[in-house]
Design a protein around this motif. Structure first.
Motif, mmCIF file in Angstrom:
data_model
loop_
_atom_site.group_PDB
_atom_site.id
_atom_site.type_symbol
_atom_site.label_atom_id
_atom_site.label_comp_id
_atom_site.label_asym_id
_atom_site.label_seq_id
_atom_site.Cartn_x
_atom_site.Cartn_y
_atom_site.Cartn_z
ATOM 1 N N TYR A 26 3.556 13.939 31.209
ATOM 2 C CA TYR A 26 4.644 14.293 30.294
ATOM 3 C C TYR A 26 4.316 15.506 29.418
ATOM 4 O O TYR A 26 5.125 15.893 28.569
ATOM 5 C CB TYR A 26 4.973 13.110 29.370
ATOM 6 N N CYS A 87 3.125 6.831 20.207
ATOM 7 C CA CYS A 87 4.180 6.299 21.072
ATOM 8 C C CYS A 87 5.017 5.332 20.246
ATOM 9 O O CYS A 87 4.505 4.275 19.848
ATOM 10 C CB CYS A 87 3.549 5.590 22.264
ATOM 11 N N PRO A 88 6.296 5.639 19.961
ATOM 12 C CA PRO A 88 7.115 4.727 19.144
ATOM 13 C C PRO A 88 7.230 3.320 19.733
ATOM 14 O O PRO A 88 7.378 2.351 18.991
ATOM 15 C CB PRO A 88 8.485 5.411 19.085
ATOM 16 N N LEU A 89 7.138 3.206 21.052
ATOM 17 C CA LEU A 89 7.182 1.877 21.674
ATOM 18 C C LEU A 89 6.034 0.998 21.149
ATOM 19 O O LEU A 89 6.210 -0.204 20.914
ATOM 20 C CB LEU A 89 7.093 2.030 23.204
ATOM 21 N N ASN A 115 0.553 0.817 26.151
ATOM 22 C CA ASN A 115 1.265 1.512 25.066
ATOM 23 C C ASN A 115 1.273 0.626 23.812
ATOM 24 O O ASN A 115 2.305 0.155 23.348
ATOM 25 C CB ASN A 115 2.719 1.821 25.477
ATOM 26 N N CYS A 178 11.300 1.683 24.985
ATOM 27 C CA CYS A 178 11.005 3.118 24.833
ATOM 28 C C CYS A 178 12.328 3.839 24.656
ATOM 29 O O CYS A 178 13.203 3.723 25.516
ATOM 30 C CB CYS A 178 10.290 3.620 26.083
ATOM 31 N N TYR A 179 12.472 4.583 23.557
ATOM 32 C CA TYR A 179 13.771 5.236 23.297
ATOM 33 C C TYR A 179 14.102 6.281 24.358
ATOM 34 O O TYR A 179 15.264 6.569 24.609
ATOM 35 C CB TYR A 179 13.785 5.859 21.883
ATOM 36 N N VAL A 180 13.094 6.834 25.007
ATOM 37 C CA VAL A 180 13.351 7.877 26.020
ATOM 38 C C VAL A 180 13.965 7.237 27.273
ATOM 39 O O VAL A 180 15.026 7.663 27.744
ATOM 40 C CB VAL A 180 12.034 8.611 26.402
ATOM 41 N N HIS A 181 13.313 6.203 27.789
ATOM 42 C CA HIS A 181 13.775 5.605 29.052
ATOM 43 C C HIS A 181 14.953 4.657 28.878
ATOM 44 O O HIS A 181 15.831 4.592 29.733
ATOM 45 C CB HIS A 181 12.611 4.848 29.709
ATOM 46 N N GLU A 206 10.315 1.409 32.710
ATOM 47 C CA GLU A 206 10.787 1.275 31.322
ATOM 48 C C GLU A 206 12.301 1.501 31.224
ATOM 49 O O GLU A 206 12.873 1.359 30.138
ATOM 50 C CB GLU A 206 10.074 2.284 30.417
ATOM 51 N N CYS A 268 10.142 13.144 25.638
ATOM 52 C CA CYS A 268 9.386 12.372 24.655
ATOM 53 C C CYS A 268 8.879 13.348 23.584
ATOM 54 O O CYS A 268 7.988 14.163 23.857
ATOM 55 C CB CYS A 268 8.217 11.649 25.332
#
Ligand code: 13P
Ligand code: SF4
Length: 321
Positions: A26, A87-89, A115, A178-181, A206, A268
């Protein structure tokens, strides 16, 4: 200085200063290009464990990855370009939540996604990544001789692992994502697929269930890369349902194929905080023997936590051989 000059300088400084650079898929493509090793989270922890011989490792990824490298390499210096790249997750889970679930289900093993913070790993029985979660939950269920396992913090990965392994999972906590996925909707995937109907759809576990159900392939970043490597002669077009960095890598390595991102939000922000300029800055400090100034970039997990977190990480690595 141009990007190419900067990269050349980094490679020279790295070779003169006993440094290995690890980068996750990434990362921006210009960081991927100067890495000694590029990989997914499992691959990078295996490399950190077995392959790096240098005194210094610069880890271009997010904090939990560097922490894992530090836990596996207590004798080395793990440096990160940006300590704020988290990583916010991982923030969905903390040691108290794990302890609460353990009290409620004392006989069940705790599986945590890599994570997570080192402190959460220290409370776990085994770690897993997106590439080995299915296998790990099966193995730990057998080892503990139970019918269910506790799993956190990613809900989508938990559902995926439960579905593929047949092992019942209790999510810890109930809302980790995960906010991205998780923001990738089926509508967006279908819209891109309609525009490129012959493309194969690859997504990360995710992603939400309806997106996973629609996909031709579900896998970690390295899993998706390998899928393309195996199939690039059979199919021309691929939709890449994960962070944009992987698409950039694939587009560079398979120039005769076409890759499509189903959403412009597959970025991300934390992974993108790392910059080539900062990597050069770290290397210049090393080159001038200014090791005191490296503190700003060094990741060191407190020894007591590192000792306890090592067991679940090692168990994962043993299971993943
Ligand atoms: P991988 O395990 O596929 O490298 O994924 C890590 C990650 O952070 C996914 O968002
Ligand atoms: Fe964390 Fe998601 Fe970024 Fe991966 S993409 S590092 S899970 S926030």
């Amino acid at each position: 200085m141009s990007i190419k000059e900067l990269q050349k300088n980094i490679v020279r400084l790295k070779e003169n200063n006993d440094v290995t650079i690890l980068a996750h898929y990434y990362q921006d493509i210009e960081i991927q290009e100067i890495a000694d090793y590029l990989g997914d989270s499992l691959g990078l922890s295996q490399i950190a464990n077995r392959k790096t011989k240098t005194k210094y490792i610069i880890f271009a990824g997010v904090l939990f990855m560097a922490e894992t490298a530090s836990i596996l390499n207590q004798d080395k210096h793990i440096l990160v370009p940006e300590k704020e790249a988290c990583c916010p997750l991982a923030n969905f889970l903390n040691p108290n939540i794990v302890k609460e679930f353990r009290r409620a289900y004392p006989e069940l093993p705790v599986v945590t996604y890599v994570n997570t913070t080192a402190a959460v790993k220290a409370e776990s029985d085994v770690c897993c990544t997106s590439s080995n979660s299915v296998y790990i939950v099966k193995r730990i269920k057998e080892e503990f001789n139970v019918n269910e396992v506790l799993f956190g913090p990613d809900n989508n990965l938990a559902e995926y692992a439960e579905e593929k392994s047949g092992v019942k999972i209790i999510k810890i906590p109930g809302d980790g994502h995960c906010y991205v996925h998780s923001h990738l909707t089926l509508d967006k995937v279908k819209f891109t697929h309609n525009a490129h109907p012959n493309s194969k759809v690859l997504v990360h576990p995710e992603c939400i269930q309806e997106v996973r159900d629609y996909a031709d392939f579900i896998g970690s970043t390295a899993g998706m890369y390998n899928y393309v490597k195996k199939n690039y002669k059979n199919y021309k077009d691929f939709i890449i349902g994960t962070e944009k960095g992987l698409l950039d890598r694939l587009a560079a390595d398979f120039p005769n194929n076409k890759f499509y991102l189903p959403s412009q939000n597959l970025i991300c922000k934390d992974m993108k905080k790392n910059k080539l300029q900062t990597i050069e800055k770290i290397l210049k400090l090393l080159d001038k023997n200014k090791s005191k100034k490296l503190v700003e970039y060094e990741v060191k997990v407190p020894e007591e936590i590192a000792q306890r977190a090592l067991n679940p990480i090692n168990k994962m690595l043993q299971y993943s051989k």
